[in-house]
Design a protein around this motif. Structure first.
Motif, PDB file in Angstrom:
ATOM      1  N   VAL A  17      -6.902  -0.707  16.069  1.00 23.78           N
ATOM      2  CA  VAL A  17      -6.542   0.698  15.834  1.00 23.78           C
ATOM      3  C   VAL A  17      -5.076   0.946  16.188  1.00 23.78           C
ATOM      4  O   VAL A  17      -4.432   1.813  15.602  1.00 23.78           O
ATOM      5  N   TYR A  18      -4.543   0.177  17.116  1.00 22.11           N
ATOM      6  CA  TYR A  18      -3.092   0.187  17.367  1.00 22.11           C
ATOM      7  C   TYR A  18      -2.352  -0.153  16.073  1.00 22.11           C
ATOM      8  O   TYR A  18      -1.368   0.496  15.712  1.00 22.11           O
ATOM      9  N   ASN A  19      -2.833  -1.166  15.359  1.00 24.73           N
ATOM     10  CA  ASN A  19      -2.220  -1.531  14.090  1.00 24.73           C
ATOM     11  C   ASN A  19      -2.314  -0.387  13.090  1.00 24.73           C
ATOM     12  O   ASN A  19      -1.346  -0.083  12.378  1.00 24.73           O
ATOM     13  N   PHE A  20      -3.463   0.269  13.038  1.00 27.05           N
ATOM     14  CA  PHE A  20      -3.629   1.424  12.161  1.00 27.05           C
ATOM     15  C   PHE A  20      -2.598   2.510  12.484  1.00 27.05           C
ATOM     16  O   PHE A  20      -1.986   3.087  11.585  1.00 27.05           O
ATOM     17  N   GLY A  21      -2.450   2.800  13.751  1.00 26.82           N
ATOM     18  CA  GLY A  21      -1.563   3.897  14.152  1.00 26.82           C
ATOM     19  C   GLY A  21      -0.132   3.687  13.708  1.00 26.82           C
ATOM     20  O   GLY A  21       0.526   4.612  13.213  1.00 26.82           O
ATOM     21  N   HIS A  22       0.363   2.474  13.878  1.00 31.66           N
ATOM     22  CA  HIS A  22       1.736   2.207  13.455  1.00 31.66           C
ATOM     23  C   HIS A  22       1.860   2.186  11.935  1.00 31.66           C
ATOM     24  O   HIS A  22       2.924   2.509  11.390  1.00 31.66           O
ATOM     25  N   LEU A  23       0.790   1.823  11.243  1.00 30.83           N
ATOM     26  CA  LEU A  23       0.774   1.950   9.792  1.00 30.83           C
ATOM     27  C   LEU A  23       0.935   3.412   9.390  1.00 30.83           C
ATOM     28  O   LEU A  23       1.733   3.743   8.492  1.00 30.83           O
ATOM     29  N   PHE A  24       0.191   4.301  10.040  1.00 32.36           N
ATOM     30  CA  PHE A  24       0.284   5.726   9.721  1.00 32.36           C
ATOM     31  C   PHE A  24       1.711   6.242   9.907  1.00 32.36           C
ATOM     32  O   PHE A  24       2.270   6.924   9.048  1.00 32.36           O
ATOM     33  N   THR A  25       2.290   5.914  11.056  1.00 30.99           N
ATOM     34  CA  THR A  25       3.623   6.422  11.369  1.00 30.99           C
ATOM     35  C   THR A  25       4.666   5.902  10.388  1.00 30.99           C
ATOM     36  O   THR A  25       5.516   6.656   9.899  1.00 30.99           O
ATOM     37  N   ALA A  26       4.610   4.610  10.084  1.00 30.25           N
ATOM     38  CA  ALA A  26       5.585   4.020   9.168  1.00 30.25           C
ATOM     39  C   ALA A  26       5.446   4.609   7.770  1.00 30.25           C
ATOM     40  O   ALA A  26       6.453   4.861   7.086  1.00 30.25           O
ATOM     41  N   SER A  27       4.223   4.843   7.334  1.00 26.99           N
ATOM     42  CA  SER A  27       4.017   5.387   5.987  1.00 26.99           C
ATOM     43  C   SER A  27       4.551   6.816   5.879  1.00 26.99           C
ATOM     44  O   SER A  27       5.090   7.204   4.833  1.00 26.99           O
ATOM     45  N   CYS A  28       4.387   7.591   6.935  1.00 27.84           N
ATOM     46  CA  CYS A  28       4.905   8.965   6.930  1.00 27.84           C
ATOM     47  C   CYS A  28       6.428   8.978   6.903  1.00 27.84           C
ATOM     48  O   CYS A  28       7.042   9.807   6.222  1.00 27.84           O
ATOM     49  N   LEU A  29       7.033   8.054   7.634  1.00 29.97           N
ATOM     50  CA  LEU A  29       8.480   7.962   7.593  1.00 29.97           C
ATOM     51  C   LEU A  29       8.946   7.557   6.198  1.00 29.97           C
ATOM     52  O   LEU A  29       9.950   8.071   5.688  1.00 29.97           O
ATOM     53  N   HIS A  30       8.229   6.633   5.584  1.00 25.89           N
ATOM     54  CA  HIS A  30       8.575   6.206   4.231  1.00 25.89           C
ATOM     55  C   HIS A  30       8.529   7.388   3.265  1.00 25.89           C
ATOM     56  O   HIS A  30       9.433   7.568   2.426  1.00 25.89           O
ATOM     57  N   LYS A  31       7.512   8.208   3.378  1.00 23.52           N
ATOM     58  CA  LYS A  31       7.417   9.418   2.545  1.00 23.52           C
ATOM     59  C   LYS A  31       8.557  10.371   2.860  1.00 23.52           C
ATOM     60  O   LYS A  31       9.177  10.953   1.951  1.00 23.52           O
ATOM     61  N   ARG A  32       8.840  10.523   4.114  1.00 20.15           N
ATOM     62  CA  ARG A  32       9.885  11.447   4.553  1.00 20.15           C
ATOM     63  C   ARG A  32      11.254  11.040   4.012  1.00 20.15           C
ATOM     64  O   ARG A  32      12.054  11.886   3.616  1.00 20.15           O
ATOM     65  N   ILE A  33      11.521   9.747   3.989  1.00 18.76           N
ATOM     66  CA  ILE A  33      12.836   9.266   3.576  1.00 18.76           C
ATOM     67  C   ILE A  33      12.936   9.093   2.057  1.00 18.76           C
ATOM     68  O   ILE A  33      13.944   9.452   1.453  1.00 18.76           O
ATOM     69  N   THR A  34      11.907   8.552   1.430  1.00 19.41           N
ATOM     70  CA  THR A  34      12.002   8.208   0.007  1.00 19.41           C
ATOM     71  C   THR A  34      11.324   9.197  -0.924  1.00 19.41           C
ATOM     72  O   THR A  34      11.639   9.234  -2.112  1.00 19.41           O
ATOM     73  N   GLY A  35      10.377   9.970  -0.395  1.00 16.40           N
ATOM     74  CA  GLY A  35       9.594  10.845  -1.254  1.00 16.40           C
ATOM     75  C   GLY A  35       8.486  10.129  -1.998  1.00 16.40           C
ATOM     76  O   GLY A  35       7.723  10.757  -2.733  1.00 16.40           O
ATOM     77  N   LYS A  36       8.343   8.819  -1.812  1.00 19.22           N
ATOM     78  CA  LYS A  36       7.320   8.039  -2.512  1.00 19.22           C
ATOM     79  C   LYS A  36       5.966   8.131  -1.810  1.00 19.22           C
ATOM     80  O   LYS A  36       5.889   8.352  -0.605  1.00 19.22           O
ATOM     81  N   ASP A  37       4.910   7.919  -2.593  1.00 17.55           N
ATOM     82  CA  ASP A  37       3.545   8.026  -2.071  1.00 17.55           C
ATOM     83  C   ASP A  37       2.823   6.687  -1.919  1.00 17.55           C
ATOM     84  O   ASP A  37       1.691   6.653  -1.447  1.00 17.55           O
ATOM     85  N   ASN A  38       3.465   5.576  -2.322  1.00 13.84           N
ATOM     86  CA  ASN A  38       2.739   4.306  -2.353  1.00 13.84           C
ATOM     87  C   ASN A  38       2.289   3.840  -0.968  1.00 13.84           C
ATOM     88  O   ASN A  38       1.158   3.367  -0.790  1.00 13.84           O
ATOM     89  N   PHE A  39       3.136   3.965   0.039  1.00 14.58           N
ATOM     90  CA  PHE A  39       2.764   3.554   1.390  1.00 14.58           C
ATOM     91  C   PHE A  39       1.794   4.557   1.992  1.00 14.58           C
ATOM     92  O   PHE A  39       0.835   4.196   2.686  1.00 14.58           O
ATOM     93  N   LEU A  40       2.019   5.815   1.715  1.00 14.14           N
ATOM     94  CA  LEU A  40       1.156   6.865   2.237  1.00 14.14           C
ATOM     95  C   LEU A  40      -0.268   6.708   1.716  1.00 14.14           C
ATOM     96  O   LEU A  40      -1.239   6.967   2.446  1.00 14.14           O
ATOM     97  N   ALA A  41      -0.414   6.257   0.473  1.00 14.72           N
ATOM     98  CA  ALA A  41      -1.753   6.058  -0.095  1.00 14.72           C
ATOM     99  C   ALA A  41      -2.517   4.991   0.677  1.00 14.72           C
ATOM    100  O   ALA A  41      -3.733   5.126   0.905  1.00 14.72           O
ATOM    101  N   ILE A  42      -1.823   3.939   1.090  1.00 17.26           N
ATOM    102  CA  ILE A  42      -2.458   2.891   1.897  1.00 17.26           C
ATOM    103  C   ILE A  42      -2.903   3.466   3.237  1.00 17.26           C
ATOM    104  O   ILE A  42      -4.021   3.204   3.715  1.00 17.26           O
TER     105      ILE A  42
END
Length: 479
Positions: free
Chosen positions: A159-184
């Motif tokens: 679940v630690y791995n999950f949490g950092h996935l969530f945070t990184a995907s949100c940053l990716h959306k925040r910076i790029t506007g893309k949804d591909n990482f957020l969907a994962i």
């Protein structure tokens, strides 16, 4: 937030207009690229991080014979063969590196690195299972039928791995506007949603060690606006009280609302309270706030080094003064004022965690005491953990290093290019990459100065006032 777009060298990136503002935050962050370090200490640190640390970490994560981290994802995705190797928390550490790489690539216009990041995101998506589960050790272990299965051991850090996935995907959306990482990430959050609702029904729960997912789920809520992620974070925190035979090592021996002192594993504690503070930014909870204030006072007044280092002991024991029922605790908060110099542990991740916690406390109530801790820790512990060339790291941060001791310490006295427990280097990399986020925050009609450094900033207040700001200083070299 800002109504205009910020232009980078390689195109247009979006400000944080889609980020949901936390209702109980007294101050809010600026868009990710509103502030640029221009000179001096932080500009130099950011440059070394971008040009040296980020590519060095990528090399380490790509190396099959060193970390095996990217190779684990490739095996899960069917692009390579073999067994799992490396640390169980390597997935999460790679997600932390992705945060650092995203910031570095976006701020410097590195289109090649951005393309590589997209390739990594595609790889992670291919590795993810249909039900949303994503943790490479368990996926490979279950596939190869070698007795490894998911959620069998909390120290597998799934679940630690999950949490950092969530945070990184949100940053990716925040910076790029893309949804591909957020969907994962949302697919993975769906897996946790089923898991936690089942736990709520059957009354059985496990504590996830180093609970990065509290912060991650709440960031998903802010990024998507979907209330189910806020509610899921709230449930995950509440379920801690259902843990049977809890441990001080994981801060779950006592119900959360009974916590008065900071104890146990320092990284796990700091991540926990940072997550609880994050929840308090979204929902008013007087009991949780009382816990936060109590343990914060205990930390800063009695268990923190002058450098901001925390988690003083290689091994500790609790509860206090009762050896008949004592529990051994790794990299532990000890007794009040138990702060040895030569054997100080002060793991780098604990210090990064304390900065994240302090920042959330400042958002709840903007008082100088919180940024005093952020500045002290960033300058004296976090930056000391990485070499001047950005390629070697300390895992622990003792205050005095002696070459000749009558006993052996587990970690080397010099910084290392690769550490078996490689959680700290990417944590430092993302902290430095995101350091400009600590320069300023805003409230309805005010700008709040956080961490000093020569910078240029584009400011827009919620009341509509907007202006450019330039700070010139040689701090911390000169006052």
């Amino acid at each position: 937030m800002s109504n205009f777009l910020f232009r980078c060298k390689f195109g247009i990136y979006f400000p944080d207009t889609f980020i949901k503002k936390s209702p109980y935050a007294a101050v809010h962050s600026l868009p990710w690229n509103a502030v640029t370090w221009t000179d001096g200490f932080w500009a130099d640190a950011e440059k070394i991080n971008t040009l040296s640390t980020v590519p060095h970490l990528q090399k380490m994560f790509e190396a099959k014979d060193i970390s095996h981290v990217v190779e684990n994802f490739r095996i899960c995705a069917g692009e390579s063969t073999g067994g799992f190797d490396g640390t169980v928390f390597g997935d999460g550490d790679f997600y932390k590196w992705l945060e650092a790489a995203l910031y570095s690539a976006a701020k410097t216009g590195n289109t090649q690195l951005l393309a590589q990041i997209d390739n990594y995101i595609d790889l992670i998506g291919k590795a993810q299972l249909r039900d949303g589960y994503i943790s490479t050790k368990q996926i490979i272990g279950e596939r190869q039928a070698d007795g490894i299965s998911r959620l069998g051991d909390i120290n597998d850090f799934e679940v630690y791995n999950f949490g950092h996935l969530f945070t990184a995907s949100c940053l990716h959306k925040r910076i790029t506007g893309k949804d591909n990482f957020l969907a994962i990430a949302e697919k993975a959050a769906g897996y946790l949603e089923t898991l936690y609702h089942d736990s709520e029904k059957n009354g059985d729960a496990q504590t996830a060690v180093c609970p990065s997912h509290y912060m991650g789920l709440l960031e998903l809520y802010r990024t998507t606006g979907k209330e189910k992620y806020r509610d899921l974070a709230k449930l995950a925190i509440a379920l801690r009280d259902n843990v049977k035979d809890g441990l001080d090592d994981n801060q779950d021996r006592l119900p959360l609302k009974e916590h008065e002192k900071i104890i146990g594993h320092a990284v796990r504690a700091n991540y926990l309270y940072a997550g609880v503070a994050d929840l308090c930014l979204e929902e008013d909870n007087a009991e949780y706030r009382q816990v936060l204030h109590s343990v914060w006072r205990n930390l800063t007044q009695q268990k923190m080094y002058i450098t901001g280092g925390c988690g003083a002991l290689y091994n500790g024991a609790s509860p206090y003064g009762n050896f008949f029922v004592h529990q051994l605790v790794h990299q532990a908060y000890g007794y009040e004022y138990q702060l040895p110099n030569i054997t100080a542990y002060n793991e780098t991740c604990a210090s990064v965690g304390s900065v994240m916690w302090a920042y959330r406390m400042f958002q709840l109530e903007p008082k100088a005491q919180y940024f005093d801790i952020i500045e002290k820790t960033m300058l004296n512990t976090n930056m000391a953990a990485v070499s001047l060339d950005g390629k070697r790291f300390f895992y622990e941060n003792m205050l005095r290093r002696e070459k000749e001791l009558p006993y052996e310490l587990i970690w080397p006295l010099t910084r290392s290019e690769y550490i078996l427990s490689y959680c700290c280097p990417p944590n430092i990399a993302r902290a430095i990459a995101q350091s400009s986020e600590y320069a300023y925050t805003v409230s309805d009609n005010a700008l709040w100065l956080g961490m000093y450094g020569a910078n240029k900033a584009r400011i827009e207040l919620p009341n509509g006032a907007h202006f450019d700001l330039e700070q010139k200083t040689n701090y911390p070299y000169d006052d």
